[in-house]
Design a protein around this motif. Sequence first.
Motif, PDB file in Angstrom:
ATOM      1  N   ALA A 182     -23.692   2.577   0.955  1.00 22.05           N
ATOM      2  CA  ALA A 182     -22.392   3.281   0.874  1.00 22.05           C
ATOM      3  C   ALA A 182     -21.740   3.031   2.051  1.00 22.05           C
ATOM      4  N   MET A 183     -22.330   3.216   3.338  1.00 20.59           N
ATOM      5  CA  MET A 183     -22.008   3.039   4.617  1.00 20.59           C
ATOM      6  C   MET A 183     -21.439   1.537   5.207  1.00 20.59           C
ATOM      7  N   LYS A 184     -22.205   0.686   4.606  1.00 21.60           N
ATOM      8  CA  LYS A 184     -21.897  -0.731   4.598  1.00 21.60           C
ATOM      9  C   LYS A 184     -20.457  -1.096   3.709  1.00 21.60           C
ATOM     10  N   ARG A 185     -20.326  -0.544   2.588  1.00 22.61           N
ATOM     11  CA  ARG A 185     -19.216  -0.555   1.944  1.00 22.61           C
ATOM     12  C   ARG A 185     -17.977  -0.035   2.344  1.00 22.61           C
ATOM     13  N   TYR A 186     -18.285   1.178   3.107  1.00 26.12           N
ATOM     14  CA  TYR A 186     -17.181   2.001   3.670  1.00 26.12           C
ATOM     15  C   TYR A 186     -16.784   1.091   4.970  1.00 26.12           C
ATOM     16  N   ARG A 229     -17.141  -2.068   5.660  1.00 26.42           N
ATOM     17  CA  ARG A 229     -16.489  -3.166   5.225  1.00 26.42           C
ATOM     18  C   ARG A 229     -15.067  -2.815   4.898  1.00 26.42           C
ATOM     19  N   ALA A 230     -14.698  -1.763   4.072  1.00 25.74           N
ATOM     20  CA  ALA A 230     -13.391  -1.429   3.608  1.00 25.74           C
ATOM     21  C   ALA A 230     -12.354  -1.203   5.029  1.00 25.74           C
ATOM     22  N   GLU A 231     -13.085  -0.657   6.122  1.00 26.80           N
ATOM     23  CA  GLU A 231     -12.394  -0.305   7.364  1.00 26.80           C
ATOM     24  C   GLU A 231     -11.957  -1.652   8.160  1.00 26.80           C
ATOM     25  N   VAL A 232     -13.036  -2.679   8.076  1.00 24.66           N
ATOM     26  CA  VAL A 232     -12.754  -3.770   8.564  1.00 24.66           C
ATOM     27  C   VAL A 232     -11.494  -4.777   7.922  1.00 24.66           C
ATOM     28  N   ASP A 233     -11.639  -4.530   6.690  1.00 24.16           N
ATOM     29  CA  ASP A 233     -10.683  -5.467   5.654  1.00 24.16           C
ATOM     30  C   ASP A 233      -9.272  -4.700   6.061  1.00 24.16           C
ATOM     31  N   LEU A 234      -9.270  -3.415   6.161  1.00 20.61           N
ATOM     32  CA  LEU A 234      -7.941  -2.650   6.383  1.00 20.61           C
ATOM     33  C   LEU A 234      -7.389  -3.270   7.825  1.00 20.61           C
ATOM     34  N   GLU A 235      -8.336  -3.219   8.883  1.00 20.86           N
ATOM     35  CA  GLU A 235      -7.868  -3.873  10.112  1.00 20.86           C
ATOM     36  C   GLU A 235      -7.366  -5.005  10.106  1.00 20.86           C
ATOM     37  N   LYS A 236      -8.163  -6.207   9.243  1.00 19.24           N
ATOM     38  CA  LYS A 236      -7.523  -7.348   9.203  1.00 19.24           C
ATOM     39  C   LYS A 236      -6.517  -7.598   8.260  1.00 19.24           C
ATOM     40  N   GLY A 237      -5.982  -6.436   7.652  1.00 17.61           N
ATOM     41  CA  GLY A 237      -4.828  -6.628   6.886  1.00 17.61           C
ATOM     42  C   GLY A 237      -5.028  -7.359   5.512  1.00 17.61           C
ATOM     43  N   LYS A 238      -6.304  -7.241   5.126  1.00 12.30           N
ATOM     44  CA  LYS A 238      -6.541  -7.900   3.911  1.00 12.30           C
ATOM     45  C   LYS A 238      -5.974  -7.000   2.884  1.00 12.30           C
ATOM     46  N   GLY A 239      -6.164  -7.691   1.454  1.00 15.42           N
ATOM     47  CA  GLY A 239      -5.421  -7.042   0.424  1.00 15.42           C
ATOM     48  C   GLY A 239      -6.096  -5.658  -0.102  1.00 15.42           C
ATOM     49  N   LEU A 240      -5.115  -4.823  -0.583  1.00 13.33           N
ATOM     50  CA  LEU A 240      -5.427  -3.381  -0.875  1.00 13.33           C
ATOM     51  C   LEU A 240      -6.672  -3.488  -2.072  1.00 13.33           C
ATOM     52  N   ASP A 287     -11.757  -1.684  -3.774  1.00 13.40           N
ATOM     53  CA  ASP A 287     -12.897  -2.124  -4.431  1.00 13.40           C
ATOM     54  C   ASP A 287     -14.186  -1.709  -3.522  1.00 13.40           C
ATOM     55  N   ASN A 288     -14.068  -1.908  -2.271  1.00 12.89           N
ATOM     56  CA  ASN A 288     -15.264  -1.465  -1.462  1.00 12.89           C
ATOM     57  C   ASN A 288     -15.257   0.012  -1.392  1.00 12.89           C
ATOM     58  N   LEU A 289     -14.362   0.644  -1.367  1.00 13.15           N
ATOM     59  CA  LEU A 289     -14.263   2.117  -1.193  1.00 13.15           C
ATOM     60  C   LEU A 289     -14.848   2.790  -2.408  1.00 13.15           C
TER      61      LEU A 289
END
Length: 128
Positions: free
Chosen positions: A81-85, A87-98, A103-105
């Motif tokens: 769960a923490m890995k996915r969480y 990963r979602a934080e990193v994706d948000l920081e990088k400006g990846k798609g919502l 999905d990760n969340l």
Amino acid sequence: MFQAERFFNRTLVITITCMTTLSLLVANLAGQQQGAVGQKQLKNVGGNDVKTVLFKDANAAMNVAIKAQADILAPDNFSEAMKRYKRAEVDLEKGKGLDDIRDNLGESIAYFQKAIDATKLAEVTFPN
């Protein structure tokens, strides 16, 4: 005449190729600039930080899992769960798609729930 026609055709093909490449480059640059503006607008939506809004359910699930001591009683599911969480934080920081972030969340919430369920089973199996 044949040579002039060949020369004209080659010139036409090169011109079309250059114009297409140039238009794609301009469109790409315009998209990047629009994306940068979009990211600035995403930082604050309706007075709420986007991360707060997106991560609300995942944060709630994580808090319940922590209170249930899922990190100790169900470390594998909690870790996933923490890995996915994260990963979602990193994706948000990088400006990846919502969609990727959501999905990760969603996966994070599912693993937190599995960890919570495992702690309930542990409570039944090992009371006090």
